[in-house]
Design an enzyme around this catalytic site. Structure first.
Site, PDB file in Angstrom:
ATOM      1  N   GLY A 169       4.388 -16.237  -5.744  1.00 21.26           N
ATOM      2  CA  GLY A 169       4.012 -16.632  -7.064  1.00 21.26           C
ATOM      3  C   GLY A 169       3.108 -15.370  -7.785  1.00 21.26           C
ATOM      4  CE1 TYR A 170      -3.418 -12.986  -8.489  1.00 20.48           C
ATOM      5  CE2 TYR A 170      -4.005 -14.010  -6.267  1.00 20.48           C
ATOM      6  CZ  TYR A 170      -4.107 -13.403  -7.463  1.00 20.48           C
ATOM      7  OH  TYR A 170      -5.525 -12.891  -7.994  1.00 20.48           O
ATOM      8  NE  ARG A 230      -4.942 -17.358  -9.187  1.00 23.16           N
ATOM      9  CZ  ARG A 230      -5.095 -17.620 -10.663  1.00 23.16           C
ATOM     10  NH1 ARG A 230      -4.282 -17.281 -11.350  1.00 23.16           N
ATOM     11  NH2 ARG A 230      -6.027 -18.179 -11.035  1.00 23.16           N
ATOM     12  NE  ARG A 262      -4.367  -1.449   1.980  1.00 21.28           N
ATOM     13  CZ  ARG A 262      -5.344  -1.141   1.230  1.00 21.28           C
ATOM     14  NH1 ARG A 262      -5.200   0.021   0.703  1.00 21.28           N
ATOM     15  NH2 ARG A 262      -6.672  -1.740   1.416  1.00 21.28           N
ATOM     16  NE  ARG A 263       3.737   2.358   5.971  1.00 19.95           N
ATOM     17  CZ  ARG A 263       4.329   1.494   6.526  1.00 19.95           C
ATOM     18  NH1 ARG A 263       5.346   0.810   6.600  1.00 19.95           N
ATOM     19  NH2 ARG A 263       3.322   1.323   7.823  1.00 19.95           N
TER      20      ARG A 263
HETATM   21  N1  LIG Z   1      -6.655  -6.546   4.013  1.00 17.78           N
HETATM   22  C1  LIG Z   1      -5.812  -5.544   4.686  1.00 17.78           C
HETATM   23  C2  LIG Z   1      -4.502  -6.256   5.030  1.00 17.78           C
HETATM   24  C3  LIG Z   1      -3.256  -5.466   5.826  1.00 17.78           C
HETATM   25  C4  LIG Z   1      -3.966  -4.549   6.926  1.00 17.78           C
HETATM   26  O1  LIG Z   1      -4.513  -4.834   7.878  1.00 17.78           O
HETATM   27  N2  LIG Z   1      -3.934  -3.250   6.808  1.00 17.78           N
HETATM   28  C5  LIG Z   1      -4.296  -2.308   7.854  1.00 17.78           C
HETATM   29  C6  LIG Z   1      -3.411  -1.065   7.844  1.00 17.78           C
HETATM   30  S1  LIG Z   1      -3.105  -0.473   6.264  1.00 17.78           S
HETATM   31  C7  LIG Z   1      -5.511  -1.668   7.402  1.00 17.78           C
HETATM   32  O2  LIG Z   1      -6.143  -0.930   8.173  1.00 17.78           O
HETATM   33  N3  LIG Z   1      -6.216  -1.978   6.313  1.00 17.78           N
HETATM   34  C8  LIG Z   1      -7.580  -1.179   5.820  1.00 17.78           C
HETATM   35  C9  LIG Z   1      -8.402  -2.056   5.045  1.00 17.78           C
HETATM   36  O3  LIG Z   1      -8.085  -3.443   5.208  1.00 17.78           O
HETATM   37  O4  LIG Z   1      -9.289  -1.392   4.335  1.00 17.78           O
HETATM   38  C10 LIG Z   1      -5.695  -4.403   3.618  1.00 17.78           C
HETATM   39  O5  LIG Z   1      -5.995  -4.433   2.489  1.00 17.78           O
HETATM   40  O6  LIG Z   1      -5.023  -3.400   4.136  1.00 17.78           O
HETATM   41  N1  LIG Z   2     -12.187 -15.847  -3.831  1.00 16.76           N
HETATM   42  C1  LIG Z   2     -11.723 -16.920  -4.700  1.00 16.76           C
HETATM   43  C2  LIG Z   2     -12.514 -18.070  -4.609  1.00 16.76           C
HETATM   44  C3  LIG Z   2     -12.120 -19.046  -5.552  1.00 16.76           C
HETATM   45  C4  LIG Z   2     -10.475 -19.419  -5.560  1.00 16.76           C
HETATM   46  O1  LIG Z   2      -9.915 -19.675  -4.636  1.00 16.76           O
HETATM   47  N2  LIG Z   2      -9.779 -19.142  -6.671  1.00 16.76           N
HETATM   48  C5  LIG Z   2      -8.150 -19.421  -6.798  1.00 16.76           C
HETATM   49  C6  LIG Z   2      -8.287 -20.017  -8.461  1.00 16.76           C
HETATM   50  S1  LIG Z   2      -8.814 -19.041  -9.758  1.00 16.76           S
HETATM   51  C7  LIG Z   2      -7.693 -17.940  -6.945  1.00 16.76           C
HETATM   52  O2  LIG Z   2      -6.481 -18.209  -6.890  1.00 16.76           O
HETATM   53  N3  LIG Z   2      -8.463 -16.973  -6.946  1.00 16.76           N
HETATM   54  C8  LIG Z   2      -7.683 -15.705  -6.939  1.00 16.76           C
HETATM   55  C9  LIG Z   2      -7.944 -14.586  -5.901  1.00 16.76           C
HETATM   56  O3  LIG Z   2      -8.813 -15.027  -4.992  1.00 16.76           O
HETATM   57  O4  LIG Z   2      -7.825 -13.235  -6.432  1.00 16.76           O
HETATM   58  C10 LIG Z   2     -11.767 -16.018  -6.057  1.00 16.76           C
HETATM   59  O5  LIG Z   2     -12.287 -15.110  -6.097  1.00 16.76           O
HETATM   60  O6  LIG Z   2     -11.110 -16.733  -7.194  1.00 16.76           O
END
Ligand SMILES: N[C@@H](CCC(=O)N[C@@H](CS)C(=O)NCC(=O)O)C(=O)O
Ligand SMILES: N[C@@H](CCC(=O)N[C@@H](CS)C(=O)NCC(=O)O)C(=O)O
Ligand SMILES: N[C@@H](CCC(=O)N[C@@H](CS)C(=O)NCC(=O)O)C(=O)O
Lengths: 146, 146, 146
Positions: A96-97, A104, A30-31
């Protein structure tokens, strides 16, 4: 209960540490790419890291659940080993992703297979316990006698 | 601990299998509507399936938590039955939401009500145990005597 | 197992009630800002509430996991207190984030620190149990003798 589940607990704590690592990577991204909350969209590099962590978070409770079902009802040792393999697969999935969506896939198939093994262990273990408890039927005993 | 919680374990494993089904549906939808990761937006048909799975994933750890709190502190039988009802409600939620946003509402209210019952069981069970352990007060005994 | 984990169970049920509160806030916000599912984007006020709940949901399974690992392997009392502090931090995170992205930061650091304490307790507790079970080594005993 706790002493005889220390192997499962160790894998569980490792899984939490791995999730913490993934969260920190999103914070750094994010930063780096200046994507400030509540935004979740930005350059593809950021979106891949964001989605990699989101996907790992989505499967974390499912993994912990089958790790313990498999460990308590089937085999703690086999489940702990599968747990470690799963965490390794998830680490490679995240890395990987982060590089490319294509990157991935191999680790995804690997960790999905390990998860299916844990689900299989859970089904067998719970089924055997179900037979013992509700049908007073020791399936394993019967099969080994046959 | 495990033998006497086999009912809860069976519902738990079913819940995991249901989540696996929802994930697979998203993977098929990604192919059908060509929405490749990390993208999460696309035609409304895809976005409904994506959100249906995301919503089910979001409530999965909450459901597992109250299933076991209710089962261990209130009643395993009643909790297992509520668990099965919840999984049925979630299945209809996913199917309904996949068809239309409107289609998710009836099953949503149903599964939310079942979840509130499990939360209620958990609150009562933990409160009674709390009174027993910390206040040496057997509330049920007192009420039945009165 | 259940009776001697009633403190952890009480904190766990409180955590579920808190998640229910956050979910209800998103439902009200969807109505207030007319953001109908499957949409997840809208005015910044909505997106902050949506993301605040998503972030709390993402950490919920991690919190429950370390609460119980720390409670069963280190100390139930200390873990329950940390659990209550975490839930307070999360509540302030949700309220702060709802007001402004900036408003989430202080409570975020607070709840992250509490979570790291619970992770630390879990690591120490599991390590000590691991030494006892697999190495027949009572580390605490040795340290207090030295
Ligand atoms: N899913 C979180 C993972 C990292 C996290 O927990 N970030 C904290 C500090 S930047 C947060 O408050 N994220 C705001 C959010 O998840 O919308 C994200 O997208 O940021
Ligand atoms: N939340 C997942 C559910 C299904 C899943 O696990 N998909 C695998 C194979 S397509 C994946 O790597 N998804 C990438 C992602 O969640 O961004 C999605 O939106 O795809
Ligand atoms: N993450 C949920 C939290 C609240 C919730 O569970 N809402 C219900 C009733 S509006 C729902 O079906 N949400 C649809 C969705 O999550 O896409 C949301 O964004 O709406």
């Amino acid at each position: 209960m706790s002493e005889d589940a220390v192997g499962l607990a160790a894998v569980t704590v490792l899984a939490v540490l791995e999730q913490a690592y993934f969260s920190l990577q999103v914070i750094y991204a994010r930063r780096k790419y200046s994507v400030s909350p509540p935004a979740t969209t930005g350059p593809p590099e950021f979106e891949r890291i964001f989605r990699a962590q989101a996907n790992c978070s989505e499967y974390f409770p499912i993994f912990i659940t089958v790790l313990w079902m498999s460990g308590l009802f089937f085999s703690q040792g086999a489940s702990s080993v599968c747990g470690l393999l799963y965490l390794y697969g998830r680490f490679r999935y995240f890395r990987g992703y982060s590089q490319s969506a294509q990157g991935r896939l191999a680790p995804l198939y690997f960790s999905a297979q390990v998860l299916w093994v844990l689900i299989g262990f859970s089904c067998v273990g719970v089924l055997l316990a179900f037979c013992r408890v509700y049908l007073a039927l020791d399936l394993i005993g019967r099969l080994t006698e046959a």
